[in-house]
Design a protein around this motif. Structure first.
Motif, mmCIF file in Angstrom:
data_model
loop_
_atom_site.group_PDB
_atom_site.id
_atom_site.type_symbol
_atom_site.label_atom_id
_atom_site.label_comp_id
_atom_site.label_asym_id
_atom_site.label_seq_id
_atom_site.Cartn_x
_atom_site.Cartn_y
_atom_site.Cartn_z
ATOM 1 N N HIS A 218 -5.914 15.115 2.085
ATOM 2 C CA HIS A 218 -5.168 13.989 1.715
ATOM 3 C C HIS A 218 -4.207 14.102 1.106
ATOM 4 O O HIS A 218 -3.911 15.400 0.265
ATOM 5 C CB HIS A 218 -6.114 13.112 0.650
ATOM 6 C CG HIS A 218 -5.806 11.787 0.433
ATOM 7 N ND1 HIS A 218 -4.957 11.305 -0.277
ATOM 8 C CD2 HIS A 218 -6.554 10.499 1.083
ATOM 9 C CE1 HIS A 218 -4.845 10.026 -0.073
ATOM 10 N NE2 HIS A 218 -5.742 9.551 0.697
ATOM 11 N N GLN B 293 -19.754 -4.300 7.949
ATOM 12 C CA GLN B 293 -21.088 -4.044 7.737
ATOM 13 C C GLN B 293 -21.430 -3.421 6.304
ATOM 14 O O GLN B 293 -20.361 -2.546 5.875
ATOM 15 C CB GLN B 293 -21.567 -3.024 8.728
ATOM 16 C CG GLN B 293 -23.130 -2.794 8.697
ATOM 17 C CD GLN B 293 -23.587 -1.779 9.632
ATOM 18 O OE1 GLN B 293 -22.628 -1.377 10.379
ATOM 19 N NE2 GLN B 293 -24.857 -1.468 9.715
ATOM 20 N N ASP C 251 -11.221 4.372 2.489
ATOM 21 C CA ASP C 251 -10.017 4.672 3.624
ATOM 22 C C ASP C 251 -10.940 5.362 4.654
ATOM 23 O O ASP C 251 -10.543 5.449 5.975
ATOM 24 C CB ASP C 251 -8.857 5.534 3.103
ATOM 25 C CG ASP C 251 -8.078 4.528 2.535
ATOM 26 O OD1 ASP C 251 -7.873 3.460 2.570
ATOM 27 O OD2 ASP C 251 -7.082 5.106 1.581
ATOM 28 N N VAL C 252 -11.598 6.669 4.066
ATOM 29 C CA VAL C 252 -12.172 7.354 5.392
ATOM 30 C C VAL C 252 -13.641 6.953 5.723
ATOM 31 O O VAL C 252 -14.322 7.415 6.353
ATOM 32 C CB VAL C 252 -12.261 8.810 4.718
ATOM 33 C CG1 VAL C 252 -11.168 9.543 4.465
ATOM 34 C CG2 VAL C 252 -13.283 8.998 3.674
ATOM 35 N N LYS C 253 -13.863 5.718 5.247
ATOM 36 C CA LYS C 253 -14.969 4.838 5.501
ATOM 37 C C LYS C 253 -16.287 5.476 5.085
ATOM 38 O O LYS C 253 -17.484 5.264 5.821
ATOM 39 C CB LYS C 253 -15.103 4.449 7.132
ATOM 40 C CG LYS C 253 -13.802 3.551 7.521
ATOM 41 C CD LYS C 253 -13.969 3.328 9.086
ATOM 42 C CE LYS C 253 -12.609 2.577 9.414
ATOM 43 N NZ LYS C 253 -12.310 1.369 8.927
ATOM 44 N N ASN D 194 0.962 -1.180 -0.007
ATOM 45 C CA ASN D 194 -0.035 -0.011 0.078
ATOM 46 C C ASN D 194 0.737 1.139 -0.062
ATOM 47 O O ASN D 194 0.464 2.250 -0.751
ATOM 48 C CB ASN D 194 -0.841 0.260 0.967
ATOM 49 C CG ASN D 194 -1.864 1.074 1.198
ATOM 50 O OD1 ASN D 194 -2.121 1.823 0.264
ATOM 51 N ND2 ASN D 194 -2.135 1.372 2.474
ATOM 52 N N ARG E 111 -9.414 8.187 11.826
ATOM 53 C CA ARG E 111 -9.549 8.008 10.352
ATOM 54 C C ARG E 111 -8.442 8.371 9.496
ATOM 55 O O ARG E 111 -8.375 7.601 8.286
ATOM 56 C CB ARG E 111 -10.858 8.408 9.835
ATOM 57 C CG ARG E 111 -11.995 7.993 10.543
ATOM 58 C CD ARG E 111 -13.392 8.276 9.934
ATOM 59 N NE ARG E 111 -14.227 7.469 10.724
ATOM 60 C CZ ARG E 111 -15.433 7.354 10.070
ATOM 61 N NH1 ARG E 111 -15.751 7.584 8.927
ATOM 62 N NH2 ARG E 111 -16.346 6.434 10.675
ATOM 63 N N GLU F 260 -2.227 16.617 3.668
ATOM 64 C CA GLU F 260 -2.282 15.429 4.568
ATOM 65 C C GLU F 260 -2.446 16.121 6.076
ATOM 66 O O GLU F 260 -3.341 15.845 6.749
ATOM 67 C CB GLU F 260 -1.289 14.380 4.541
ATOM 68 C CG GLU F 260 -1.356 13.110 5.393
ATOM 69 C CD GLU F 260 -2.632 12.368 4.940
ATOM 70 O OE1 GLU F 260 -3.019 12.278 3.902
ATOM 71 O OE2 GLU F 260 -2.867 11.648 6.075
ATOM 72 N N SER G 161 -18.770 1.167 2.380
ATOM 73 C CA SER G 161 -18.381 -0.143 2.729
ATOM 74 C C SER G 161 -17.633 -0.872 1.760
ATOM 75 O O SER G 161 -17.627 -0.487 0.465
ATOM 76 C CB SER G 161 -19.580 -0.889 3.155
ATOM 77 O OG SER G 161 -20.305 -1.017 1.993
ATOM 78 N N PRO G 162 -16.929 -1.868 2.269
ATOM 79 C CA PRO G 162 -16.200 -2.874 1.068
ATOM 80 C C PRO G 162 -17.070 -3.267 -0.097
ATOM 81 O O PRO G 162 -16.727 -3.531 -1.106
ATOM 82 C CB PRO G 162 -15.702 -3.855 1.940
ATOM 83 C CG PRO G 162 -15.511 -3.369 3.576
ATOM 84 C CD PRO G 162 -16.598 -2.297 3.484
ATOM 85 N N GLU G 163 -18.368 -3.489 0.401
ATOM 86 C CA GLU G 163 -19.380 -4.063 -0.628
ATOM 87 C C GLU G 163 -19.425 -2.891 -1.583
ATOM 88 O O GLU G 163 -19.600 -3.290 -2.659
ATOM 89 C CB GLU G 163 -20.766 -4.472 -0.102
ATOM 90 C CG GLU G 163 -21.573 -5.213 -1.056
ATOM 91 C CD GLU G 163 -22.856 -5.560 -0.566
ATOM 92 O OE1 GLU G 163 -23.663 -6.348 -1.133
ATOM 93 O OE2 GLU G 163 -23.280 -5.353 0.688
#
Lengths: 435, 167
Positions: free
Chosen positions: A260, B73, A372-374, A69, B163, A255, A377-379
């Motif tokens: 970022h 989730q 990264d910052v959520k 990464n 985060r 950053e 979701s991964p899906e």
């Protein structure tokens, strides 16, 4: 300490697979970068981890992904500098009404449609740790972005860079990317500010001050690079190292300010002198290592985070199809409608829409930030990656269908391709370029 | 203003400014849209170890001293993983504040622990939404096993990493 054998093995496999798949895609008249993006997905849990989980775990143990990464992020920092370098704000100032309207609609249309889609997807694919506005604005940014380098590459391959279609497409893509990145920066600041002790106003003030210093201060100092280039016909290694340092310092500043790394490197590229020969010179120095070595690592890392298996059942695939449909309708449809209303012929309007619909690598970069910052979701990340791949993949065939290269070249009077200052755009050496 | 400019302005208002107003309206309307309760992240389980050890298929969970359970989730569904525990195919759903998950141990692990192939663990818990950090209270049981007593557990969500350090 990284396991060096494992890291070098990973890089070797990634480069080999990316070059191989990229070459296969070239045979099907697709830009090489589309193949490399696809190769990254193949190396992840969507294929390799699914068919050979033990080999995948051996090749990409989770403990090693941090190093991969880090390397890939350095590559993207350099790539964003090169993208910023290729954007010339002066050219954007002299756009025709058609270009202004088309570029603005190509942002607002996908944004509005993405926000409408967000009303439907937010309760289904998100959770209450993300606000609706952040979710909707992120979806809008991800859908309104255009793969500037891929678009430029496709135009150059078709000798269309100097055509009316090519000129307007480059201008629109540049406006879209600058706008998309500004909106994304805003979202990232909001999301991060919620988890930081520093007030959001301090963060915004810092960003504004940084922007002012860069645009009205540092930009003029950077002219020294151009003067040296013209005086000596090149730039010494020390000056190239200084340029690299400035890129990294700028990235570190953004950053630290809470946006970022990538915004800093993009901004440094955007404020660099824009004399075409100078830009070409700098691109030649930086792009080979960035595009042939570091970006494939980013594709692989993105692929390792993408698991199409997370989209389980017809309902999830329905969401994915809906995302692709809305993204295409907003970007291709919006651009096409605006271009048509501006007086562009129907065929070229559709061609412009097809070009603007390619999200490619820029889409991957934005989606990784979102994960990264959520915000996603991964899906949803996996679905959006599929969307970015599909919309980029459809660009070349669709363009060939509606705007056959021979026909457009004839109409444009056979204007030859020019040397364009966009990363990966070296016309004379396509094997080493992003496409 | 020339005819061309006027036409441009009209089209610009219709295609850019009005959609922007619509976007503002959508963002405002979206405030009333509720997303599912967030359970994403790592949770520390505190079951009764003795009870858990006596539960078929529950033995492997006792091997992890921290008993960490990670929920990944997406909307109302989530995947469950035990990073230091048994390999399981596990997914669940969220209804309001009730968490339900079915945990299917891998074949190798099921054979090793005598859990029995094809057996599933069931996790049902209720989240306490006002607790900070978030916590849940629930039961682990073996599906289709009338003689297996369910094990009660309490779980507390671990603090999320900052985060800005995630990438």
């Amino acid at each position: 300490m990284p396991n060096l054998f494992n890291l070098v093995l990973q890089i070797t496999v990634i480069l080999a697979v990316c070059r191989l798949v990229g070459s296969v895609f070239r045979r099907f008249h697709q830009p090489r970068v589309v193949g490399e993006m696809f190769a990254g997905i193949l190396l992840g849990p969507s294929l390799l981890g699914w068919v050979a989980p033990q080999f995948s775990a051996y090749l990409f143990p989770s403990s090693s992904l941090g190093f991969l990464n880090a390397l890939s992020q350095v590559g993207v920092v350099m790539f964003m500098f090169l993208v910023g370098l290729g954007i010339n704000p002066r050219e954007l100032k002299h756009q025709s009404h058609a270009a202004v309207l088309t570029s603005h609609v190509s942002i607002t249309a996908p944004f509005v449609l993405a926000s409408l889609l967000a009303l439907y997807l937010y309760p289904r694919l998100s959770d209450d740790s993300v606000s609706f506005s952040n979710f909707a604005l992120f979806m809008g940014s991800a859908m309104s972005i255009t793969a500037f380098p891929v678009l430029a590459r496709i135009l150059s391959e078709r000798n269309l860079l100097s055509s009316p279609l090519g000129t307007i497409a480059i201008a629109c893509a540049a406006v879209d990317d600058v706008t998309g990145w500004c909106i994304l920066a805003y979202i990232v600041v909001l999301v991060r500010a919620a988890h930081q002790a520093t007030s959001i106003w301090v963060t915004l003030g810092g960003i504004l001050l940084f922007g002012v210093v860069m645009v009205y201060g540092v930009r003029f100092l950077l002219r020294g690079f151009e003067h040296t280039f013209h005086k000596h016909g090149g730039i010494s290694e020390n000056l190239m190292a200084l340029m690299l340092l400035l890129v990294l310092v700028s990235a570190l500043c953004t950053e630290r300010l809470g946006i970022h790394l990538l915004f800093g490197s993009f901004l440094m590229g955007a404020i660099m002198p824009k004399e075409p020969k100078f830009v070409r010179y700098v691109l030649d120095r930086f792009e080979t290592i960035t595009i042939t070595l570091l970006l494939p690592l980013f594709f692989a890392f993105t692929g390792l985070r993408t698991n199409v298996g997370l989209a389980r059942g017809p309902e999830a695939w329905g969401y994915c199809a809906l995302i692709i449909l809305v993204a295409t309708l907003g970007k291709l449809g919006g651009t096409m409608a605006a271009a048509r209303l501006s007086g562009m012929p129907l065929r070229e309007s559709v061609g412009l829409g097809a070009l603007m619909n390619a999200r490619g690598l820029m889409g991957f970069v934005i989606l990784n930030i979102g994960l990264d910052v959520k915000i996603i979701s991964p899906e949803l990340f996996s679905m959006m990656v599929v969307m970015a791949l599909v919309t980029t993949f459809m660009t070349s065939p669709l363009l060939e269908l509606v705007c056959p290269a021979n026909l457009l070249r004839r109409e444009a009077g056979g204007v030859p391709a020019q040397d364009v200052s966009v990363p990966g755009m070296t016309l004379k050496s396509s094997s080493g370029s992003i496409a | 203003m020339s005819h061309t400019n006027r036409n441009f302005m009209i089209v610009y208002v219709g295609l850019v400014l009005l959609p922007l107003a619509a976007l503002a309206g959508i963002l405002r309307a979206g405030r009333s849209v509720k997303a599912p309760f967030s359970v994403d992240g790592a949770w520390n389980l505190t079951p009764d170890s003795a009870q858990l050890g006596s539960l078929p298929c529950g033995k492997a969970l006792t091997a992890d001293p921290e008993k960490t359970m990670v929920l990944s989730q997406s909307g109302k569904s989530f995947l469950v993983a035990f990073p230091n525990g048994p390999r399981m195919a596990a997914n669940g759903t969220l209804e309001g504040t009730t968490v339900r998950a079915s945990l299917t141990p891998s074949k190798e692990w099921a054979m090793e622990t005598g859990c029995g192939a094809g057996r599933h663990l069931s996790l049902v818990a209720t989240i306490e939404p006002s607790a900070r950090p978030k916590s849940m209270q629930g039961k682990l049981s073996v599906e289709d096993c009338a003689s297996c007593l369910p094990v009660e557990f309490h779980a507390v969500q671990q603090a999320a990493p900052a985060r800005e350090q995630d990438h």
